[in-house]
Design a protein around this motif. Structure first.
Motif, PDB file in Angstrom:
ATOM      1  N   ARG A 252      -6.696 -18.831   8.690  1.00  0.00           N
ATOM      2  CA  ARG A 252      -5.662 -19.081   7.669  1.00  0.00           C
ATOM      3  C   ARG A 252      -4.798 -20.273   8.073  1.00  0.00           C
ATOM      4  O   ARG A 252      -4.420 -21.098   7.234  1.00  0.00           O
ATOM      5  N   LEU A 253      -4.493 -20.384   9.351  1.00  0.00           N
ATOM      6  CA  LEU A 253      -3.688 -21.496   9.822  1.00  0.00           C
ATOM      7  C   LEU A 253      -4.465 -22.817   9.702  1.00  0.00           C
ATOM      8  O   LEU A 253      -3.901 -23.854   9.317  1.00  0.00           O
ATOM      9  N   GLN A 254      -5.729 -22.786  10.047  1.00  0.00           N
ATOM     10  CA  GLN A 254      -6.527 -24.003   9.996  1.00  0.00           C
ATOM     11  C   GLN A 254      -6.790 -24.463   8.566  1.00  0.00           C
ATOM     12  O   GLN A 254      -6.842 -25.668   8.294  1.00  0.00           O
ATOM     13  N   ALA A 255      -6.904 -23.518   7.660  1.00  0.00           N
ATOM     14  CA  ALA A 255      -7.185 -23.860   6.266  1.00  0.00           C
ATOM     15  C   ALA A 255      -5.939 -24.318   5.524  1.00  0.00           C
ATOM     16  O   ALA A 255      -6.050 -24.891   4.440  1.00  0.00           O
ATOM     17  N   GLY A 256      -4.798 -24.077   6.106  1.00  0.00           N
ATOM     18  CA  GLY A 256      -3.548 -24.371   5.403  1.00  0.00           C
ATOM     19  C   GLY A 256      -3.093 -23.150   4.669  1.00  0.00           C
ATOM     20  O   GLY A 256      -3.893 -22.426   4.060  1.00  0.00           O
ATOM     21  N   VAL A 257      -1.812 -22.882   4.753  1.00  0.00           N
ATOM     22  CA  VAL A 257      -1.270 -21.641   4.179  1.00  0.00           C
ATOM     23  C   VAL A 257      -1.214 -21.707   2.683  1.00  0.00           C
ATOM     24  O   VAL A 257      -0.689 -22.677   2.112  1.00  0.00           O
ATOM     25  N   GLN A 258      -1.789 -20.711   2.012  1.00  0.00           N
ATOM     26  CA  GLN A 258      -1.726 -20.617   0.566  1.00  0.00           C
ATOM     27  C   GLN A 258      -0.894 -19.365   0.215  1.00  0.00           C
ATOM     28  O   GLN A 258      -0.969 -18.368   0.911  1.00  0.00           O
ATOM     29  N   PRO A 259      -0.140 -19.425  -0.882  1.00  0.00           N
ATOM     30  CA  PRO A 259       0.660 -18.267  -1.289  1.00  0.00           C
ATOM     31  C   PRO A 259      -0.208 -17.042  -1.500  1.00  0.00           C
ATOM     32  O   PRO A 259      -1.363 -17.149  -1.894  1.00  0.00           O
TER      33      PRO A 259
END
Length: 259
Positions: A252-259
């Motif tokens: 999740r951190l590597q993918a970028g945080v999404q709401p």
């Protein structure tokens, strides 16, 4: 005067309306001392006890106090001065947080244990050592300077409960406004709910073995429930699921945080 005459005089006075004996000398009744009313036998009555605020009043007072904090230092000072919980009287220290406040990941645990109470830092006992090892495996540390690799750690309760018992619901409710303000001021990208108590506080649900590994929303941020390291120490076989949760967090951190 014989008895018959005396009785006849008394009967005559009664018929004339006399209902009070008259003394030879005047009596000033206003000068008589005022006597306290007779008390029933037994112990004296207890003094009235001051009314304690109800649970809603306590939480409202906590919310008002937390709302005045403009910085994390403000919040720590204000929360340390909150007098609403009895557990503070038996604790050695106020335990606020540890790690880098700029971290992308904020861990919310349950309450200080004996070692945490002694050092005034969260997660420093055996469970804390395991927590450090777990997150180090995905490149995160509470000692990291850069926010990308840092951790920031706090608890629902800042004082150790007697005998390391689980926090009670009224204690959770009273501290929740401070925790919410803590998350808001720190501003992490993700929140890790470490154990049942943080899930109860943030989600209104328990059953960490069912909740773990399932992304949800807490404090208006993506949140991941995980089993507490203390549980993993008692149940080593559960470390496999904890590792899967850590990998999910890393992805999740590597993918970028999404709401």
């Amino acid at each position: 005067m014989d008895a018959a005459t005396a009785l006849a005089l008394l009967e005559w006075q009664r018929e004339m309306g006399a209902d009070e004996a008259i003394l030879d000398a005047p009596l000033d009744r206003f000068a008589e001392p005022i006597r306290p009313p007779a008390q029933a036998e037994g112990p004296p009555p207890e003094p009235p006890r001051p009314e304690l605020p109800g649970l809603e009043g306590l939480a409202a007072r906590a919310a008002a106090m937390a709302g005045k904090a403009a910085t994390l230092d403000d919040l720590a000072r204000i929360q340390a001065g909150f007098e609403g919980l009895e557990i503070r009287r038996g604790a050695r220290n106020f335990v606020f947080a540890d790690g880098n406040p700029a971290a992308r990941v904020m861990i919310v645990g349950e309450a200080p244990g004996e070692e945490e109470d002694r050092q005034a830092r969260p997660f420093v006992g055996r469970a804390g050592q395991l927590l450090d090892q777990m997150f180090a495996a995905i490149g995160l540390s509470r000692t990291a300077v850069d926010a990308e690799n840092a951790l920031y750690i706090t608890n629902i309760l800042p004082w150790r409960p007697p005998g390391n018992r689980r926090p009670e619901q009224d204690e959770i409710d009273a501290m929740l406004p401070f925790v919410a303000r803590h998350v808001e001021l720190a501003g992490p990208d993700l929140v890790v709910l470490m154990g049942n108590t943080p899930c109860q506080a943030a989600l209104g649900r328990q059953g960490i073995l069912r909740l773990r590994g399932q992304w949800t929303t807490a404090f208006d941020r993506p949140a991941l429930p995980m089993t507490h390291p203390a549980y993993l120490l008692r149940t080593p076989i559960a470390k496999r699921e904890a590792w899967a949760d850590l990998l999910s967090l890393k992805a999740r951190l590597q993918a970028g945080v999404q709401p």
